[in-house]
Design a protein around this motif. Sequence first.
Motif, PDB file in Angstrom:
ATOM      1  N   VAL A 189       0.821  -1.211   0.000  1.00 57.20           N
ATOM      2  CA  VAL A 189       0.000   0.000   0.000  1.00 57.20           C
ATOM      3  C   VAL A 189       0.856   1.263   0.000  1.00 57.20           C
ATOM      4  CG1 VAL A 189      -1.738   1.292   1.284  1.00 57.20           C
ATOM      5  CG2 VAL A 189      -1.971  -1.182   1.018  1.00 57.20           C
ATOM      6  N   PRO A 190       1.819   1.422   0.937  1.00 58.40           N
ATOM      7  CA  PRO A 190       2.642   2.647   0.864  1.00 58.40           C
ATOM      8  C   PRO A 190       3.530   2.699  -0.368  1.00 58.40           C
ATOM      9  CG  PRO A 190       3.288   1.302   2.743  1.00 58.40           C
ATOM     10  CD  PRO A 190       2.110   0.643   2.135  1.00 58.40           C
ATOM     11  N   ILE A 191       3.990   1.550  -0.825  1.00 61.09           N
ATOM     12  CA  ILE A 191       4.816   1.548  -2.033  1.00 61.09           C
ATOM     13  C   ILE A 191       3.999   2.007  -3.229  1.00 61.09           C
ATOM     14  CG2 ILE A 191       6.037   0.042  -3.649  1.00 61.09           C
ATOM     15  CD1 ILE A 191       7.053  -1.513  -1.212  1.00 61.09           C
ATOM     16  N   ALA A 192       2.761   1.532  -3.342  1.00 59.72           N
ATOM     17  CA  ALA A 192       1.894   1.967  -4.443  1.00 59.72           C
ATOM     18  C   ALA A 192       1.573   3.453  -4.332  1.00 59.72           C
ATOM     19  CB  ALA A 192       0.612   1.147  -4.444  1.00 59.72           C
ATOM     20  N   ALA A 193       1.380   3.946  -3.109  1.00 57.67           N
ATOM     21  CA  ALA A 193       1.103   5.370  -2.921  1.00 57.67           C
ATOM     22  C   ALA A 193       2.302   6.217  -3.342  1.00 57.67           C
ATOM     23  CB  ALA A 193       0.741   5.643  -1.467  1.00 57.67           C
ATOM     24  N   VAL A 194       3.488   5.799  -2.965  1.00 58.41           N
ATOM     25  CA  VAL A 194       4.699   6.540  -3.343  1.00 58.41           C
ATOM     26  C   VAL A 194       4.904   6.500  -4.855  1.00 58.41           C
ATOM     27  CG1 VAL A 194       7.220   6.525  -3.164  1.00 58.41           C
ATOM     28  CG2 VAL A 194       5.828   6.313  -1.118  1.00 58.41           C
ATOM     29  N   LEU A 195       4.669   5.359  -5.461  1.00 57.52           N
ATOM     30  CA  LEU A 195       4.795   5.280  -6.918  1.00 57.52           C
ATOM     31  C   LEU A 195       3.789   6.192  -7.608  1.00 57.52           C
ATOM     32  CD1 LEU A 195       5.415   1.475  -7.482  1.00 57.52           C
ATOM     33  CD2 LEU A 195       7.018   3.349  -7.811  1.00 57.52           C
ATOM     34  N   GLY A 196       2.587   6.301  -7.056  1.00 54.29           N
ATOM     35  CA  GLY A 196       1.598   7.220  -7.607  1.00 54.29           C
ATOM     36  C   GLY A 196       2.040   8.669  -7.490  1.00 54.29           C
ATOM     37  N   VAL A 226       5.158   9.742  -7.286  1.00 56.59           N
ATOM     38  CA  VAL A 226       6.284   9.923  -8.204  1.00 56.59           C
ATOM     39  C   VAL A 226       5.786  10.099  -9.633  1.00 56.59           C
ATOM     40  CG1 VAL A 226       8.269   8.739  -9.223  1.00 56.59           C
ATOM     41  CG2 VAL A 226       7.985   8.779  -6.763  1.00 56.59           C
ATOM     42  N   ALA A 227       4.826   9.286 -10.035  1.00 55.48           N
ATOM     43  CA  ALA A 227       4.284   9.401 -11.387  1.00 55.48           C
ATOM     44  C   ALA A 227       3.586  10.741 -11.582  1.00 55.48           C
ATOM     45  CB  ALA A 227       3.313   8.253 -11.658  1.00 55.48           C
ATOM     46  N   THR A 228       2.855  11.195 -10.569  1.00 58.20           N
ATOM     47  CA  THR A 228       2.183  12.491 -10.661  1.00 58.20           C
ATOM     48  C   THR A 228       3.188  13.622 -10.807  1.00 58.20           C
ATOM     49  OG1 THR A 228       0.377  11.649  -9.319  1.00 58.20           O
ATOM     50  CG2 THR A 228       0.579  14.030  -9.491  1.00 58.20           C
ATOM     51  N   GLN A 229       4.243  13.600  -9.998  1.00 61.52           N
ATOM     52  CA  GLN A 229       5.262  14.648 -10.071  1.00 61.52           C
ATOM     53  C   GLN A 229       6.003  14.604 -11.407  1.00 61.52           C
ATOM     54  OE1 GLN A 229       5.505  17.048  -7.968  1.00 61.52           O
ATOM     55  NE2 GLN A 229       7.258  18.020  -8.878  1.00 61.52           N
ATOM     56  N   LEU A 230       6.272  13.413 -11.895  1.00 62.56           N
ATOM     57  CA  LEU A 230       6.940  13.287 -13.190  1.00 62.56           C
ATOM     58  C   LEU A 230       6.091  13.857 -14.307  1.00 62.56           C
ATOM     59  CD1 LEU A 230       9.309  12.097 -14.845  1.00 62.56           C
ATOM     60  CD2 LEU A 230       7.964  10.016 -15.025  1.00 62.56           C
ATOM     61  N   LEU A 231       4.813  13.522 -14.325  1.00 64.62           N
ATOM     62  CA  LEU A 231       3.922  14.060 -15.354  1.00 64.62           C
ATOM     63  C   LEU A 231       3.779  15.570 -15.233  1.00 64.62           C
ATOM     64  CD1 LEU A 231       1.157  11.330 -15.427  1.00 64.62           C
ATOM     65  CD2 LEU A 231       2.815  11.869 -17.203  1.00 64.62           C
ATOM     66  N   ARG A 232       3.722  16.076 -13.997  1.00 67.27           N
ATOM     67  CA  ARG A 232       3.617  17.531 -13.798  1.00 67.27           C
ATOM     68  C   ARG A 232       4.862  18.238 -14.324  1.00 67.27           C
ATOM     69  NH1 ARG A 232       5.069  21.095  -9.431  1.00 67.27           N
ATOM     70  NH2 ARG A 232       3.824  22.987  -9.601  1.00 67.27           N
ATOM     71  N   ASN A 233       6.035  17.677 -14.038  1.00 68.70           N
ATOM     72  CA  ASN A 233       7.267  18.310 -14.511  1.00 68.70           C
ATOM     73  C   ASN A 233       7.396  18.246 -16.020  1.00 68.70           C
ATOM     74  OD1 ASN A 233       8.555  19.403 -12.245  1.00 68.70           O
ATOM     75  ND2 ASN A 233       9.216  17.380 -11.602  1.00 68.70           N
ATOM     76  N   ILE A 234       7.052  17.121 -16.609  1.00 67.99           N
ATOM     77  CA  ILE A 234       7.179  17.000 -18.061  1.00 67.99           C
ATOM     78  C   ILE A 234       6.193  17.915 -18.781  1.00 67.99           C
ATOM     79  CG2 ILE A 234       6.763  15.417 -19.984  1.00 67.99           C
ATOM     80  CD1 ILE A 234       8.112  13.261 -18.383  1.00 67.99           C
ATOM     81  N   SER A 235       4.996  18.042 -18.238  1.00 70.61           N
ATOM     82  CA  SER A 235       3.974  18.793 -18.972  1.00 70.61           C
ATOM     83  C   SER A 235       3.975  20.287 -18.673  1.00 70.61           C
ATOM     84  CB  SER A 235       2.595  18.213 -18.679  1.00 70.61           C
ATOM     85  OG  SER A 235       2.303  18.337 -17.304  1.00 70.61           O
ATOM     86  N   THR A 236       4.318  20.712 -17.463  1.00 69.30           N
ATOM     87  CA  THR A 236       4.143  22.134 -17.136  1.00 69.30           C
ATOM     88  C   THR A 236       5.404  22.858 -16.701  1.00 69.30           C
ATOM     89  OG1 THR A 236       3.537  21.628 -14.848  1.00 69.30           O
ATOM     90  CG2 THR A 236       1.752  21.774 -16.449  1.00 69.30           C
ATOM     91  N   ASN A 237       6.491  22.181 -16.384  1.00 62.24           N
ATOM     92  CA  ASN A 237       7.699  22.862 -15.919  1.00 62.24           C
ATOM     93  C   ASN A 237       8.340  23.619 -17.072  1.00 62.24           C
ATOM     94  OD1 ASN A 237      10.088  23.680 -14.743  1.00 62.24           O
ATOM     95  ND2 ASN A 237      10.459  21.727 -13.741  1.00 62.24           N
ATOM     96  N   PRO A 238       8.557  24.928 -16.906  1.00 65.25           N
ATOM     97  CA  PRO A 238       9.133  25.705 -18.012  1.00 65.25           C
ATOM     98  C   PRO A 238      10.602  25.376 -18.280  1.00 65.25           C
ATOM     99  CG  PRO A 238       8.797  27.104 -16.100  1.00 65.25           C
ATOM    100  CD  PRO A 238       8.202  25.778 -15.777  1.00 65.25           C
ATOM    101  N   GLU A 239      11.293  24.745 -17.347  1.00 67.73           N
ATOM    102  CA  GLU A 239      12.699  24.419 -17.544  1.00 67.73           C
ATOM    103  C   GLU A 239      12.905  23.062 -18.202  1.00 67.73           C
ATOM    104  OE1 GLU A 239      14.816  24.863 -13.939  1.00 67.73           O
ATOM    105  OE2 GLU A 239      14.297  26.967 -13.725  1.00 67.73           O
ATOM    106  N   VAL A 240      11.863  22.263 -18.329  1.00 63.82           N
ATOM    107  CA  VAL A 240      11.967  20.948 -18.957  1.00 63.82           C
ATOM    108  C   VAL A 240      11.489  21.071 -20.394  1.00 63.82           C
ATOM    109  CG1 VAL A 240      11.149  18.575 -18.921  1.00 63.82           C
ATOM    110  CG2 VAL A 240      11.642  19.748 -16.784  1.00 63.82           C
ATOM    111  N   ARG A 241      12.359  20.698 -21.319  1.00 66.92           N
ATOM    112  CA  ARG A 241      12.022  20.771 -22.733  1.00 66.92           C
ATOM    113  C   ARG A 241      12.149  19.382 -23.324  1.00 66.92           C
ATOM    114  NH1 ARG A 241      15.533  25.065 -21.729  1.00 66.92           N
ATOM    115  NH2 ARG A 241      14.413  27.022 -21.556  1.00 66.92           N
ATOM    116  N   VAL A 242      11.050  18.836 -23.772  1.00 62.34           N
ATOM    117  CA  VAL A 242      11.027  17.462 -24.268  1.00 62.34           C
ATOM    118  C   VAL A 242      11.272  17.418 -25.771  1.00 62.34           C
ATOM    119  CG1 VAL A 242       9.647  15.361 -24.424  1.00 62.34           C
ATOM    120  CG2 VAL A 242       9.482  16.798 -22.404  1.00 62.34           C
ATOM    121  N   THR A 243      10.670  18.325 -26.516  1.00 66.65           N
ATOM    122  CA  THR A 243      10.806  18.284 -27.971  1.00 66.65           C
ATOM    123  C   THR A 243      12.126  18.913 -28.417  1.00 66.65           C
ATOM    124  OG1 THR A 243       9.676  20.391 -28.242  1.00 66.65           O
ATOM    125  CG2 THR A 243       8.317  18.401 -28.260  1.00 66.65           C
TER     126      THR A 243
END
Length: 88
Positions: A16-23, A25-42
């Motif tokens: 349960v806590p491992i799944a919560a932490v993975l969730g 982490v995934a949320t923060q990763l998606l937030r950084n990739i999609s909205t962080n102005p310092e992260v450039r994917v393309t």
Amino acid sequence: MSWQRWVKPEVYPLMVPIAAVLGLVATQLLRNISTNPEVRVTKENRTAGILENQKEGEKYAEHGLRKFVRGRTPQIMPSINDYFTRGQ
């Protein structure tokens, strides 16, 4: 059969806590990739170099949770804290 050999009922509370932490982490990763102005994917955005976009950085830093907690007292349970501080 092999699943039962590796995952025993004693391990379920740890999942349960491992799944919560993975969730989280995934949320923060998606937030950084999609909205962080310092992260450039393309490739086009990476070649732009350093951008002076203060408004976009301010929008990223002042997210909804930060706006929600601003101005509130930094207490987890203010009613219980008030009860015990008044009693003394």
